[in-house]
Design an enzyme around this catalytic site. Structure first.
Site, PDB file in Angstrom:
ATOM      1  N   LYS A 105       0.838  -1.209   0.000  1.00 38.34           N
ATOM      2  CA  LYS A 105       0.000   0.000   0.000  1.00 38.34           C
ATOM      3  C   LYS A 105       0.872   1.258   0.000  1.00 38.34           C
ATOM      4  O   LYS A 105       0.520   2.256  -0.620  1.00 38.34           O
ATOM      5  CB  LYS A 105      -0.948   0.000   1.209  1.00 38.34           C
ATOM      6  CG  LYS A 105      -2.055  -1.039   1.115  1.00 38.34           C
ATOM      7  CD  LYS A 105      -3.145  -0.612   0.161  1.00 38.34           C
ATOM      8  CE  LYS A 105      -3.981  -1.710  -0.459  1.00 38.34           C
ATOM      9  NZ  LYS A 105      -4.589  -2.667   0.442  1.00 38.34           N
TER      10      LYS A 105
ATOM     11  N   LYS B   4      -5.877 -11.332 -11.184  1.00 35.17           N
ATOM     12  CA  LYS B   4      -7.160 -11.929 -10.805  1.00 35.17           C
ATOM     13  C   LYS B   4      -8.292 -10.933 -11.025  1.00 35.17           C
ATOM     14  O   LYS B   4      -8.061  -9.742 -11.140  1.00 35.17           O
ATOM     15  CB  LYS B   4      -7.116 -12.361  -9.346  1.00 35.17           C
ATOM     16  CG  LYS B   4      -7.057 -11.195  -8.365  1.00 35.17           C
ATOM     17  CD  LYS B   4      -7.214 -11.685  -6.945  1.00 35.17           C
ATOM     18  CE  LYS B   4      -7.460 -10.553  -5.966  1.00 35.17           C
ATOM     19  NZ  LYS B   4      -8.746  -9.867  -6.117  1.00 35.17           N
TER      20      LYS B   4
ATOM     21  N   LYS C 217     -12.199  -6.050  -7.411  1.00 37.80           N
ATOM     22  CA  LYS C 217     -13.155  -4.963  -7.275  1.00 37.80           C
ATOM     23  C   LYS C 217     -12.587  -3.679  -7.836  1.00 37.80           C
ATOM     24  O   LYS C 217     -13.305  -2.884  -8.416  1.00 37.80           O
ATOM     25  CB  LYS C 217     -13.460  -4.734  -5.787  1.00 37.80           C
ATOM     26  CG  LYS C 217     -14.492  -5.673  -5.233  1.00 37.80           C
ATOM     27  CD  LYS C 217     -14.972  -5.152  -3.889  1.00 37.80           C
ATOM     28  CE  LYS C 217     -14.621  -6.118  -2.787  1.00 37.80           C
ATOM     29  NZ  LYS C 217     -13.587  -5.679  -1.881  1.00 37.80           N
TER      30      LYS C 217
HETATM   31  P1  ATP Z   1      -9.915  -5.130  -3.888  1.00 38.09           P
HETATM   32  O1  ATP Z   1      -9.542  -5.035  -5.353  1.00 38.09           O
HETATM   33  O2  ATP Z   1     -10.595  -3.895  -3.343  1.00 38.09           O
HETATM   34  O3  ATP Z   1      -8.796  -5.644  -3.001  1.00 38.09           O
HETATM   35  P2  ATP Z   1     -10.949  -7.807  -4.101  1.00 38.09           P
HETATM   36  O4  ATP Z   1     -11.711  -8.102  -5.333  1.00 38.09           O
HETATM   37  O5  ATP Z   1      -9.536  -8.274  -4.035  1.00 38.09           O
HETATM   38  O6  ATP Z   1     -11.066  -6.252  -3.830  1.00 38.09           O
HETATM   39  P3  ATP Z   1     -11.431  -8.382  -1.333  1.00 38.09           P
HETATM   40  O7  ATP Z   1     -12.448  -7.556  -0.608  1.00 38.09           O
HETATM   41  O8  ATP Z   1      -9.980  -8.039  -1.157  1.00 38.09           O
HETATM   42  O9  ATP Z   1     -11.785  -8.390  -2.899  1.00 38.09           O
HETATM   43  O10 ATP Z   1     -11.651  -9.925  -0.979  1.00 38.09           O
HETATM   44  C1  ATP Z   1     -12.875 -10.437  -0.521  1.00 38.09           C
HETATM   45  C2  ATP Z   1     -12.809 -11.962  -0.589  1.00 38.09           C
HETATM   46  O11 ATP Z   1     -12.873 -12.401  -1.967  1.00 38.09           O
HETATM   47  C3  ATP Z   1     -11.510 -12.570  -0.022  1.00 38.09           C
HETATM   48  O12 ATP Z   1     -11.846 -13.706   0.745  1.00 38.09           O
HETATM   49  C4  ATP Z   1     -10.702 -12.960  -1.252  1.00 38.09           C
HETATM   50  O13 ATP Z   1      -9.856 -14.075  -0.984  1.00 38.09           O
HETATM   51  C5  ATP Z   1     -11.807 -13.296  -2.271  1.00 38.09           C
HETATM   52  N1  ATP Z   1     -11.376 -13.022  -3.671  1.00 38.09           N
HETATM   53  C6  ATP Z   1     -11.126 -11.794  -4.200  1.00 38.09           C
HETATM   54  N2  ATP Z   1     -10.795 -11.894  -5.510  1.00 38.09           N
HETATM   55  C7  ATP Z   1     -10.850 -13.220  -5.839  1.00 38.09           C
HETATM   56  C8  ATP Z   1     -10.642 -13.979  -7.057  1.00 38.09           C
HETATM   57  N3  ATP Z   1     -10.335 -13.372  -8.198  1.00 38.09           N
HETATM   58  N4  ATP Z   1     -10.790 -15.329  -7.015  1.00 38.09           N
HETATM   59  C9  ATP Z   1     -11.133 -15.941  -5.854  1.00 38.09           C
HETATM   60  N5  ATP Z   1     -11.336 -15.309  -4.672  1.00 38.09           N
HETATM   61  C10 ATP Z   1     -11.214 -13.952  -4.647  1.00 38.09           C
HETATM   62 MG    MG Z   2      -8.148  -7.697  -2.409  1.00 36.44          MG
END
Ligand code: ATP
Ligand code: MG
Length: 336
Positions: free
Chosen positions: A113, A195, A198
């Site tokens: 970060k 991956k 969000k």
């Molecule tokens: P950000 O981009 O804001 O970090 P994110 O999409 O990575 O968002 P998180 O809020 O960090 O989502 O994660 C929420 C949950 O979703 C966690 O348990 C994480 O392991 C799971 N997760 C996030 N992205 C994936 C993915 N592409 N495949 C499988 N599991 C995922």
């Molecule tokens: Mg994340």
């Protein structure tokens, strides 16, 4: 026997996507019958990286609505908003005395970060793992369903709990990361780079709120190639990802047909038609996402229902949190 306590949270930093569904929410739904579950929207955590709160309320409502639309039952679990439980902030304060600057600065996510937002290296960012430990320990949760990226934070939470217990007496059980065995699902983005997420690479992420046409467009643009050069080739990861998605939303027969086509293909004899595969995947994906999208939208527009869910969740979470805090205060000597 009392059910074990489970806790997990999602930050309201954007739209939920297929990775969140298959990596996290699907497990939450499965856990709700087996365990005593607390799931929350981590709005305090989002302030460490998203200080602009114009969209926050909307995002919090959407995360709640999408979780319920995916099958979480607010009557079975405590589904709540972090800031509705001030007990967490008090436990965070005590745990901050167990956390040392040096180890916080060495945390992988913190260093990442700092690289991403060098102009906003705030103390909240530094103590993120401490707040996360408070989120977990406030319910004395022992199982935390999270991805691989969270393992270090869980280890820190265990350290703080151990130090607290060592100093003040045995109050806090040690929490561990949890998954249902088998491989953790990781959904790659549709261009095969990183991956689904969000906050990054949105054109290559399938969101639970995506309209049919947008789902079609994104999938039809997904990366493929000219096909395997010999029968039974190893699939490149972007092709593997299409099969992964297909296995999640299509019938076994459909998956088998394209598996066979792939395995029987070679240079000059390409049987697999990625265009057809993507068309089929798009239609099956639409069938999967459509009802979740519709249900989430209904809930999100029903403010009365949202308020009820959020209040009910806060009541359950505060009941559990205040019990822990009573023990913590007594142990520290703050019970006058
Ligand atoms: P950000 O981009 O804001 O970090 P994110 O999409 O990575 O968002 P998180 O809020 O960090 O989502 O994660 C929420 C949950 O979703 C966690 O348990 C994480 O392991 C799971 N997760 C996030 N992205 C994936 C993915 N592409 N495949 C499988 N599991 C995922
Ligand atoms: Mg994340």
């Amino acid at each position: 026997m009392e059910k074990e306590v489970v806790l997990s949270g999602i930050r309201p930093t954007g739209f939920l996507h297929l990775g969140n569904y298959f990596g996290a929410m699907r497990n939450y739904v499965r856990m709700q019958d087996e365990f005593n579950c607390y799931f929350f929207v981590a709005n305090w955590h989002s302030l460490t990286t998203h200080p602009d709160t114009k969209e926050l309320k909307n995002s919090v409502h959407r995360v709640i609505a999408e979780n319920v639309a995916c099958g979480l039952d607010p009557d079975k679990v405590a589904l709540y908003v972090q800031s509705d439980v001030p007990e967490i902030a008090e436990l965070y304060l005590y745990l901050n005395m167990m956390a040392y600057k040096g180890e916080l600065e060495k945390t992988v996510t913190f260093k990442e970060k700092v690289r991403l937002q060098p102009d906003n290296v705030n103390a909240g960012l530094l103590t993120y793992p401490v707040l996360q430990a408070a989120d977990i320990l406030i319910h004395r949760a022992v199982k935390v369903p999270v991805g691989k990226d969270q393992e270090q934070h869980l280890e820190m939470a265990r350290n703080y709990a151990e130090r607290f217990n060592h100093r003040y007496g045995d109050v806090l059980p040690l929490p561990y990361a949890f998954n249902y065995g088998g491989e953790l699902v990781k959904i790659l983005s549709l261009d095969g780079v990183g991956k689904m997420s969000k906050s990054e690479n949105q054109m290559n992420t399938l969101y639970l709120a995506d309209e049919d046409e947008s789902i079609r467009k994104k999938i039809m643009k997904a990366k493929t190639d000219q096909g395997p050069s010999e029968p039974h080739s190893v699939k490149p990861d972007y092709i593997e990802n299409l099969f992964t998605l297909m296995k999640l939303v299509s019938t076994p027969d459909t998956v088998q047909k394209f598996e066979d086509d792939f395995n029987n293909s070679s240079t000059g004899n390409c049987i697999i038609r990625y265009g057809d595969m993507k068309k089929q995947l798009a239609e099956d994906m639409i069938r999967f996402i459509q009802p979740i999208r519709a249900k989430a939208a209904d809930i999100q527009h029903n403010h009365e229902l949202l308020q009820k869910i959020i209040r009910q969740g806060a009541d359950k979470a505060r009941a559990s949190a205040s019990e822990t805090l009573k023990l913590v205060r007594a142990a520290v000597g703050m019970d006058y």
